[in-house]
Design a protein around this motif. Sequence first.
Motif, PDB file in Angstrom:
ATOM      1  N   LEU A   2       0.851  -1.181   0.000  1.00  0.00           N
ATOM      2  CA  LEU A   2       0.000   0.000   0.000  1.00  0.00           C
ATOM      3  C   LEU A   2       0.891   1.237   0.000  1.00  0.00           C
ATOM      4  CD1 LEU A   2      -2.775  -0.766   2.647  1.00  0.00           C
ATOM      5  CD2 LEU A   2      -3.021  -0.633   0.172  1.00  0.00           C
ATOM      6  N   GLU A   3       0.429   2.278  -0.687  1.00  0.00           N
ATOM      7  CA  GLU A   3       1.118   3.562  -0.643  1.00  0.00           C
ATOM      8  C   GLU A   3       0.621   4.322   0.582  1.00  0.00           C
ATOM      9  OE1 GLU A   3       0.181   5.400  -4.400  1.00  0.00           O
ATOM     10  OE2 GLU A   3       2.085   4.704  -5.225  1.00  0.00           O
ATOM     11  N   ILE A   4       1.550   4.683   1.466  1.00  0.00           N
ATOM     12  CA  ILE A   4       1.175   5.362   2.705  1.00  0.00           C
ATOM     13  C   ILE A   4       2.081   6.561   2.955  1.00  0.00           C
ATOM     14  CG2 ILE A   4       0.369   3.203   3.742  1.00  0.00           C
ATOM     15  CD1 ILE A   4       2.928   3.329   5.536  1.00  0.00           C
ATOM     16  N   LEU A  12       5.947   2.920  -0.218  1.00  0.00           N
ATOM     17  CA  LEU A  12       5.307   1.607  -0.229  1.00  0.00           C
ATOM     18  C   LEU A  12       5.543   0.876   1.089  1.00  0.00           C
ATOM     19  CD1 LEU A  12       6.144   0.323  -3.817  1.00  0.00           C
ATOM     20  CD2 LEU A  12       3.966   1.215  -2.982  1.00  0.00           C
ATOM     21  N   ALA A  13       4.478   0.271   1.603  1.00  0.00           N
ATOM     22  CA  ALA A  13       4.556  -0.560   2.805  1.00  0.00           C
ATOM     23  C   ALA A  13       3.943  -1.914   2.479  1.00  0.00           C
ATOM     24  CB  ALA A  13       3.815   0.094   3.963  1.00  0.00           C
ATOM     25  N   VAL A  14       4.632  -2.980   2.852  1.00  0.00           N
ATOM     26  CA  VAL A  14       4.137  -4.326   2.580  1.00  0.00           C
ATOM     27  C   VAL A  14       3.063  -4.682   3.614  1.00  0.00           C
ATOM     28  CG1 VAL A  14       5.903  -5.541   3.951  1.00  0.00           C
ATOM     29  CG2 VAL A  14       4.823  -6.696   2.035  1.00  0.00           C
ATOM     30  N   MET A  15       2.001  -5.346   3.162  1.00  0.00           N
ATOM     31  CA  MET A  15       0.959  -5.843   4.058  1.00  0.00           C
ATOM     32  C   MET A  15       1.366  -7.251   4.493  1.00  0.00           C
ATOM     33  SD  MET A  15      -2.542  -4.437   2.235  1.00  0.00           S
ATOM     34  CE  MET A  15      -2.641  -5.847   1.187  1.00  0.00           C
ATOM     35  N   ARG A  45      -1.485   7.457   6.915  1.00  0.00           N
ATOM     36  CA  ARG A  45      -2.474   7.882   5.935  1.00  0.00           C
ATOM     37  C   ARG A  45      -2.358   6.974   4.710  1.00  0.00           C
ATOM     38  NH1 ARG A  45      -4.511  12.963   7.298  1.00  0.00           N
ATOM     39  NH2 ARG A  45      -3.240  14.075   8.810  1.00  0.00           N
ATOM     40  N   VAL A  46      -3.498   6.469   4.281  1.00  0.00           N
ATOM     41  CA  VAL A  46      -3.572   5.667   3.062  1.00  0.00           C
ATOM     42  C   VAL A  46      -4.762   6.204   2.278  1.00  0.00           C
ATOM     43  CG1 VAL A  46      -4.864   3.808   4.200  1.00  0.00           C
ATOM     44  CG2 VAL A  46      -3.693   3.340   2.069  1.00  0.00           C
ATOM     45  N   GLY A  47      -4.491   6.696   1.078  1.00  0.00           N
ATOM     46  CA  GLY A  47      -5.554   7.343   0.304  1.00  0.00           C
ATOM     47  C   GLY A  47      -6.109   8.515   1.091  1.00  0.00           C
ATOM     48  N   ASP A  78      -6.913  -9.320  -5.964  1.00  0.00           N
ATOM     49  CA  ASP A  78      -7.268 -10.065  -7.160  1.00  0.00           C
ATOM     50  C   ASP A  78      -6.006 -10.262  -7.992  1.00  0.00           C
ATOM     51  OD1 ASP A  78      -8.186 -11.063  -9.597  1.00  0.00           O
ATOM     52  OD2 ASP A  78     -10.045  -9.900  -9.498  1.00  0.00           O
ATOM     53  N   TYR A  79      -5.354 -11.393  -7.784  1.00  0.00           N
ATOM     54  CA  TYR A  79      -4.112 -11.673  -8.495  1.00  0.00           C
ATOM     55  C   TYR A  79      -4.350 -11.945  -9.981  1.00  0.00           C
ATOM     56  CZ  TYR A  79      -1.156 -11.674  -4.369  1.00  0.00           C
ATOM     57  OH  TYR A  79      -0.433 -11.289  -3.263  1.00  0.00           O
ATOM     58  N   CYS A  80      -5.560 -12.364 -10.353  1.00  0.00           N
ATOM     59  CA  CYS A  80      -5.845 -12.632 -11.765  1.00  0.00           C
ATOM     60  C   CYS A  80      -5.706 -11.366 -12.602  1.00  0.00           C
ATOM     61  CB  CYS A  80      -7.255 -13.201 -11.922  1.00  0.00           C
ATOM     62  SG  CYS A  80      -7.461 -14.819 -11.161  1.00  0.00           S
ATOM     63  N   ILE A  81      -6.258 -10.269 -12.108  1.00  0.00           N
ATOM     64  CA  ILE A  81      -6.157  -9.020 -12.861  1.00  0.00           C
ATOM     65  C   ILE A  81      -5.155  -8.051 -12.219  1.00  0.00           C
ATOM     66  CG2 ILE A  81      -8.465  -9.196 -13.862  1.00  0.00           C
ATOM     67  CD1 ILE A  81      -9.410  -7.169 -11.742  1.00  0.00           C
ATOM     68  N   LYS A  82      -4.397  -8.556 -11.236  1.00  0.00           N
ATOM     69  CA  LYS A  82      -3.342  -7.787 -10.557  1.00  0.00           C
ATOM     70  C   LYS A  82      -3.876  -6.460 -10.008  1.00  0.00           C
ATOM     71  CE  LYS A  82       0.460  -9.958 -13.011  1.00  0.00           C
ATOM     72  NZ  LYS A  82       0.191 -11.170 -12.422  1.00  0.00           N
ATOM     73  N   ARG A  83      -4.838  -6.576  -9.096  1.00  0.00           N
ATOM     74  CA  ARG A  83      -5.458  -5.390  -8.537  1.00  0.00           C
ATOM     75  C   ARG A  83      -5.746  -5.576  -7.048  1.00  0.00           C
ATOM     76  NH1 ARG A  83     -10.803  -2.624 -11.063  1.00  0.00           N
ATOM     77  NH2 ARG A  83     -11.957  -3.672  -9.446  1.00  0.00           N
ATOM     78  N   LEU A  84      -5.574  -4.512  -6.294  1.00  0.00           N
ATOM     79  CA  LEU A  84      -5.870  -4.486  -4.876  1.00  0.00           C
ATOM     80  C   LEU A  84      -6.870  -3.372  -4.621  1.00  0.00           C
ATOM     81  CD1 LEU A  84      -3.441  -4.689  -1.950  1.00  0.00           C
ATOM     82  CD2 LEU A  84      -4.935  -2.729  -2.108  1.00  0.00           C
ATOM     83  N   GLU A  85      -7.942  -3.686  -3.912  1.00  0.00           N
ATOM     84  CA  GLU A  85      -8.935  -2.680  -3.540  1.00  0.00           C
ATOM     85  C   GLU A  85      -8.985  -2.606  -2.016  1.00  0.00           C
ATOM     86  OE1 GLU A  85     -12.668  -2.572  -6.155  1.00  0.00           O
ATOM     87  OE2 GLU A  85     -12.015  -4.669  -6.214  1.00  0.00           O
ATOM     88  N   ILE A  86      -9.017  -1.393  -1.488  1.00  0.00           N
ATOM     89  CA  ILE A  86      -9.065  -1.213  -0.037  1.00  0.00           C
ATOM     90  C   ILE A  86     -10.095  -0.143   0.298  1.00  0.00           C
ATOM     91  CG2 ILE A  86      -7.071   0.332  -0.141  1.00  0.00           C
ATOM     92  CD1 ILE A  86      -6.385  -0.696   2.724  1.00  0.00           C
ATOM     93  N   TYR A  87     -10.961  -0.461   1.234  1.00  0.00           N
ATOM     94  CA  TYR A  87     -12.017   0.449   1.687  1.00  0.00           C
ATOM     95  C   TYR A  87     -12.053   0.414   3.206  1.00  0.00           C
ATOM     96  CZ  TYR A  87     -13.488  -0.151  -3.133  1.00  0.00           C
ATOM     97  OH  TYR A  87     -13.514  -0.219  -4.503  1.00  0.00           O
ATOM     98  N   LYS A  88     -12.324   1.540   3.818  1.00  0.00           N
ATOM     99  CA  LYS A  88     -12.466   1.635   5.271  1.00  0.00           C
ATOM    100  C   LYS A  88     -13.736   0.903   5.691  1.00  0.00           C
ATOM    101  CE  LYS A  88     -10.938   4.221   8.899  1.00  0.00           C
ATOM    102  NZ  LYS A  88      -9.935   3.603   9.681  1.00  0.00           N
ATOM    103  N   CYS A  89     -13.680   0.137   6.786  1.00  0.00           N
ATOM    104  CA  CYS A  89     -14.869  -0.569   7.309  1.00  0.00           C
ATOM    105  C   CYS A  89     -15.913   0.402   7.796  1.00  0.00           C
ATOM    106  CB  CYS A  89     -14.487  -1.478   8.460  1.00  0.00           C
ATOM    107  SG  CYS A  89     -13.436  -2.867   8.022  1.00  0.00           S
TER     108      CYS A  89
END
Length: 126
Positions: free
Chosen positions: A11-13, A31-34, A82-84, A115-126
């Motif tokens: 994630l970019e933080i 960049l920070a690794v999860m 801070r992320v996004g 989603d490794y198939c389309i190489k995408r990460l989505e992140i939303y606050k709970c």
Amino acid sequence: MISPLVGAPFLEISIENPFNGKIYPEDGKVLAVMDTGYEGFLMLPEDVFEFLGFDELDLEERRLLLPNGNFITSRGTYGIVRVGDFKCEGFIETSNVDELILGVEFLSGFRITLDYCIKRLEIYKC
């Protein structure tokens, strides 16, 4: 926030010391690794921890168990990540690490889709 996924999930933080106003990096993001094997909030390399001035504050020491059964000692205090558009407060610590590591305590506040198939990460606050 949607990010391209390349290899390990990152994630970019940015990180802020709320006691002195210092921000890392000063411009932009880093960049920070999860890492779901790390139960903490955020682990920083010592040079980043010191740049932010966290080493000048009252620090708490913790003893962390590694997957190989060894223990390491960390020291830390509270800060802001801070992320996004999201701002999260938590315990930021340092030890002998080479990268920025976001742990389960940080990640538990988000819904994350890898989603490794389309190489995408989505992140939303709970």
